[in-house]
Design a protein around this motif. Structure first.
Motif, PDB file in Angstrom:
ATOM      1  N   HIS A 140       0.828  -1.206   0.000  1.00  0.00           N
ATOM      2  CA  HIS A 140       0.000   0.000   0.000  1.00  0.00           C
ATOM      3  C   HIS A 140       0.862   1.256   0.000  1.00  0.00           C
ATOM      4  O   HIS A 140       0.649   2.181  -0.798  1.00  0.00           O
ATOM      5  CB  HIS A 140      -0.915  -0.018   1.227  1.00  0.00           C
ATOM      6  N   ASP A 141       1.849   1.309   0.884  1.00  0.00           N
ATOM      7  CA  ASP A 141       2.713   2.491   0.962  1.00  0.00           C
ATOM      8  C   ASP A 141       3.513   2.678  -0.328  1.00  0.00           C
ATOM      9  O   ASP A 141       3.719   3.808  -0.781  1.00  0.00           O
ATOM     10  CB  ASP A 141       3.661   2.363   2.158  1.00  0.00           C
ATOM     11  N   TRP A 142       3.960   1.578  -0.923  1.00  0.00           N
ATOM     12  CA  TRP A 142       4.739   1.660  -2.158  1.00  0.00           C
ATOM     13  C   TRP A 142       3.892   2.216  -3.302  1.00  0.00           C
ATOM     14  O   TRP A 142       4.339   3.069  -4.076  1.00  0.00           O
ATOM     15  CB  TRP A 142       5.271   0.273  -2.517  1.00  0.00           C
ATOM     16  N   ILE A 143       2.652   1.752  -3.423  1.00  0.00           N
ATOM     17  CA  ILE A 143       1.771   2.211  -4.503  1.00  0.00           C
ATOM     18  C   ILE A 143       1.360   3.666  -4.293  1.00  0.00           C
ATOM     19  O   ILE A 143       1.322   4.459  -5.244  1.00  0.00           O
ATOM     20  CB  ILE A 143       0.527   1.315  -4.597  1.00  0.00           C
ATOM     21  N   MET A 144       1.090   4.045  -3.065  1.00  0.00           N
ATOM     22  CA  MET A 144       0.567   5.380  -2.786  1.00  0.00           C
ATOM     23  C   MET A 144       1.548   6.499  -3.141  1.00  0.00           C
ATOM     24  O   MET A 144       1.132   7.637  -3.367  1.00  0.00           O
ATOM     25  CB  MET A 144       0.174   5.487  -1.307  1.00  0.00           C
ATOM     26  N   VAL A 145       2.834   6.215  -3.179  1.00  0.00           N
ATOM     27  CA  VAL A 145       3.808   7.274  -3.481  1.00  0.00           C
ATOM     28  C   VAL A 145       4.315   7.189  -4.914  1.00  0.00           C
ATOM     29  O   VAL A 145       5.246   7.917  -5.293  1.00  0.00           O
ATOM     30  CB  VAL A 145       4.998   7.229  -2.493  1.00  0.00           C
ATOM     31  N   ARG A 146       3.717   6.334  -5.719  1.00  0.00           N
ATOM     32  CA  ARG A 146       4.057   6.239  -7.148  1.00  0.00           C
ATOM     33  C   ARG A 146       2.786   6.546  -7.927  1.00  0.00           C
ATOM     34  O   ARG A 146       1.932   5.697  -8.105  1.00  0.00           O
ATOM     35  CB  ARG A 146       4.613   4.846  -7.463  1.00  0.00           C
ATOM     36  N   TYR A 147       2.678   7.781  -8.390  1.00  0.00           N
ATOM     37  CA  TYR A 147       1.406   8.324  -8.830  1.00  0.00           C
ATOM     38  C   TYR A 147       0.818   7.592 -10.026  1.00  0.00           C
ATOM     39  O   TYR A 147      -0.389   7.305 -10.068  1.00  0.00           O
ATOM     40  CB  TYR A 147       1.553   9.824  -9.131  1.00  0.00           C
ATOM     41  N   PHE A 148       1.623   7.261 -11.033  1.00  0.00           N
ATOM     42  CA  PHE A 148       1.087   6.572 -12.208  1.00  0.00           C
ATOM     43  C   PHE A 148       0.608   5.176 -11.840  1.00  0.00           C
ATOM     44  O   PHE A 148      -0.474   4.746 -12.264  1.00  0.00           O
ATOM     45  CB  PHE A 148       2.153   6.486 -13.307  1.00  0.00           C
ATOM     46  N   ILE A 149       1.398   4.470 -11.036  1.00  0.00           N
ATOM     47  CA  ILE A 149       0.998   3.129 -10.602  1.00  0.00           C
ATOM     48  C   ILE A 149      -0.250   3.215  -9.726  1.00  0.00           C
ATOM     49  O   ILE A 149      -1.161   2.382  -9.830  1.00  0.00           O
ATOM     50  CB  ILE A 149       2.154   2.442  -9.857  1.00  0.00           C
ATOM     51  N   HIS A 150      -0.302   4.242  -8.896  1.00  0.00           N
ATOM     52  CA  HIS A 150      -1.473   4.474  -8.036  1.00  0.00           C
ATOM     53  C   HIS A 150      -2.751   4.587  -8.877  1.00  0.00           C
ATOM     54  O   HIS A 150      -3.734   3.866  -8.647  1.00  0.00           O
ATOM     55  CB  HIS A 150      -1.231   5.757  -7.240  1.00  0.00           C
ATOM     56  N   GLY A 151      -2.734   5.481  -9.860  1.00  0.00           N
ATOM     57  CA  GLY A 151      -3.914   5.667 -10.702  1.00  0.00           C
ATOM     58  C   GLY A 151      -4.245   4.423 -11.510  1.00  0.00           C
ATOM     59  O   GLY A 151      -5.422   4.044 -11.641  1.00  0.00           O
ATOM     60  N   SER A 152      -3.219   3.757 -12.050  1.00  0.00           N
ATOM     61  CA  SER A 152      -3.442   2.555 -12.856  1.00  0.00           C
ATOM     62  C   SER A 152      -4.037   1.432 -12.017  1.00  0.00           C
ATOM     63  O   SER A 152      -4.926   0.703 -12.471  1.00  0.00           O
ATOM     64  CB  SER A 152      -2.123   2.089 -13.485  1.00  0.00           C
ATOM     65  N   PHE A 153      -3.557   1.298 -10.787  1.00  0.00           N
ATOM     66  CA  PHE A 153      -4.072   0.227  -9.921  1.00  0.00           C
ATOM     67  C   PHE A 153      -5.520   0.482  -9.557  1.00  0.00           C
ATOM     68  O   PHE A 153      -6.321  -0.455  -9.448  1.00  0.00           O
ATOM     69  CB  PHE A 153      -3.216   0.115  -8.663  1.00  0.00           C
ATOM     70  N   TYR A 154      -5.890   1.738  -9.388  1.00  0.00           N
ATOM     71  CA  TYR A 154      -7.290   2.056  -9.079  1.00  0.00           C
ATOM     72  C   TYR A 154      -8.210   1.715 -10.259  1.00  0.00           C
ATOM     73  O   TYR A 154      -9.333   1.245 -10.068  1.00  0.00           O
ATOM     74  CB  TYR A 154      -7.423   3.539  -8.708  1.00  0.00           C
ATOM     75  N   VAL A 155      -7.736   1.952 -11.475  1.00  0.00           N
ATOM     76  CA  VAL A 155      -8.511   1.563 -12.659  1.00  0.00           C
ATOM     77  C   VAL A 155      -8.654   0.051 -12.718  1.00  0.00           C
ATOM     78  O   VAL A 155      -9.730  -0.487 -13.003  1.00  0.00           O
ATOM     79  CB  VAL A 155      -7.846   2.097 -13.947  1.00  0.00           C
ATOM     80  N   LEU A 156      -7.563  -0.663 -12.433  1.00  0.00           N
ATOM     81  CA  LEU A 156      -7.598  -2.126 -12.417  1.00  0.00           C
ATOM     82  C   LEU A 156      -8.571  -2.641 -11.357  1.00  0.00           C
ATOM     83  O   LEU A 156      -9.337  -3.586 -11.604  1.00  0.00           O
ATOM     84  CB  LEU A 156      -6.194  -2.670 -12.160  1.00  0.00           C
ATOM     85  N   LEU A 157      -8.562  -2.023 -10.188  1.00  0.00           N
ATOM     86  CA  LEU A 157      -9.488  -2.424  -9.131  1.00  0.00           C
ATOM     87  C   LEU A 157     -10.946  -2.210  -9.550  1.00  0.00           C
ATOM     88  O   LEU A 157     -11.813  -3.053  -9.254  1.00  0.00           O
ATOM     89  CB  LEU A 157      -9.208  -1.617  -7.859  1.00  0.00           C
TER      90      LEU A 157
END
Length: 302
Positions: A140-157
């Motif tokens: 969670h902490d790793w994804i939250m500070v990587r903005y592109f991965i953060h947004g992409s993971f939310y789309v995947l979810l």
């Protein structure tokens, strides 16, 4: 909650995301309105359209509006955003988008290699595993500070959540793979699979997520929703504790409880809706035996 007055209009309302969601709503209005003849579709009731627009509004609020910012300040709001985005909104989208539009989009040959995605077991496990994986503290902490991965993971979810709910509220009857009784079991299993992640969060003896407890990690994560250098937030607020009247552990516990309660509330609604659908169907078959023979014939052809 104190401190929101320190954030700008763009921080609170994300104008670019607002424009994007307005374009989505406008496109939907044309597709179900004057353009529906191009797709061979019939009129969509106003009530179903209203549900779609409300779902779009909720998505905007939790990913671009004030709830998005609040979700970066308190874990309680983060879990509320998760519940709204991936448990409440998907069934609303499935209800609001008519079956003829789903057929037009996915009844094509190039989708055939991906038919395994429509398997109920895939829909059941994909979302729950992705959601639980995301809420492992280090992940969670790793994804939250990587903005592109953060947004992409939310789309995947969101895509996984739509697949998950598809088997409960399938808008295309002939594509449904579960009987009503199996849908009841599917909903029950959904609740069970998400429980371990919630239990871990609720009963942890200490705060698990650096994003909500470590000022340096928090400031970096805030770059996702504030303009300028997020490091300046440390000069004003020294960390997320400035915005929170609870301790980090209390905030974490409340977030886990809210997530589980909202999931159970929506699951109870889904169980009731599926049960009543099954009950009405059984009553109709009792009153007209021809319906029972017709339904049996359709099942034998599947």
């Amino acid at each position: 909650m104190q401190g929101l007055e320190y954030f700008s209009f763009s921080d609170l309302w994300s104008p670019f995301f607002m424009i994007f969601m307005l374009l989505v709503a406008t496109l939907y209005a044309f597709v179900v309105g004057p353009w529906r003849g191009w797709f061979g579709g019939e009129a969509v009731p106003i009530g179903r359209q209203a549900v779609f627009y409300f779902a779009i509004l909720l998505l905007y609020l939790v990913h671009g509006g004030p709830l998005s910012l609040l979700g970066h300040l308190m874990f309680t709001f983060h879990m509320s955003d998760m519940a709204i985005s991936y448990i409440a909104v998907p069934p609303m989208l499935l209800y609001g988008i008519p079956g003829w539009l789903w057929r037009w989009a996915f009844d094509r040959k190039f989708w055939r290699p991906l038919r395994f995605l429509a398997n109920p077991l895939f829909g059941l496990f994909a979302f729950n595993l992705l959601f639980s994986f995301y809420h492992m503290p280090d992940i969670h902490d790793w994804i939250m500070v990587r903005y592109f991965i953060h947004g992409s993971f939310y789309v995947l979810l969101l895509a996984a959540a739509l697949l998950n709910w598809w088997h409960v509220l399938c808008p295309v009857p002939e594509w449904s793979r579960l009987t009503s009784l199996r849908k009841l079991g599917y909903i029950f299993a959904n609740g069970l699979l998400l429980t371990p992640a919630c239990v871990l969060i609720i009963f942890a003896g200490e705060p698990l997520f650096a994003v909500y407890n470590d000022p340096q990690v928090w400031a970096k994560a805030m770059g996702y929703c504030v303009s300028g250098d997020p490091g300046r937030l440390l000069e004003k607020f020294q960390g997320p504790a400035f915005f929170n009247l609870m301790t980090g552990r209390e905030d974490q516990q409340l977030g886990g409880i809210i997530m589980k309660l909202l999931q159970e509330f929506i699951n109870i609604w889904a169980l009731y809706a599926v049960f009543m659908q099954w009950f009405r169907k059984e009553r109709a078959q009792e009153e007209d035996p021809a319906l029972d023979r017709s339904a049996s014939g359709r099942l034998n052809n599947v």
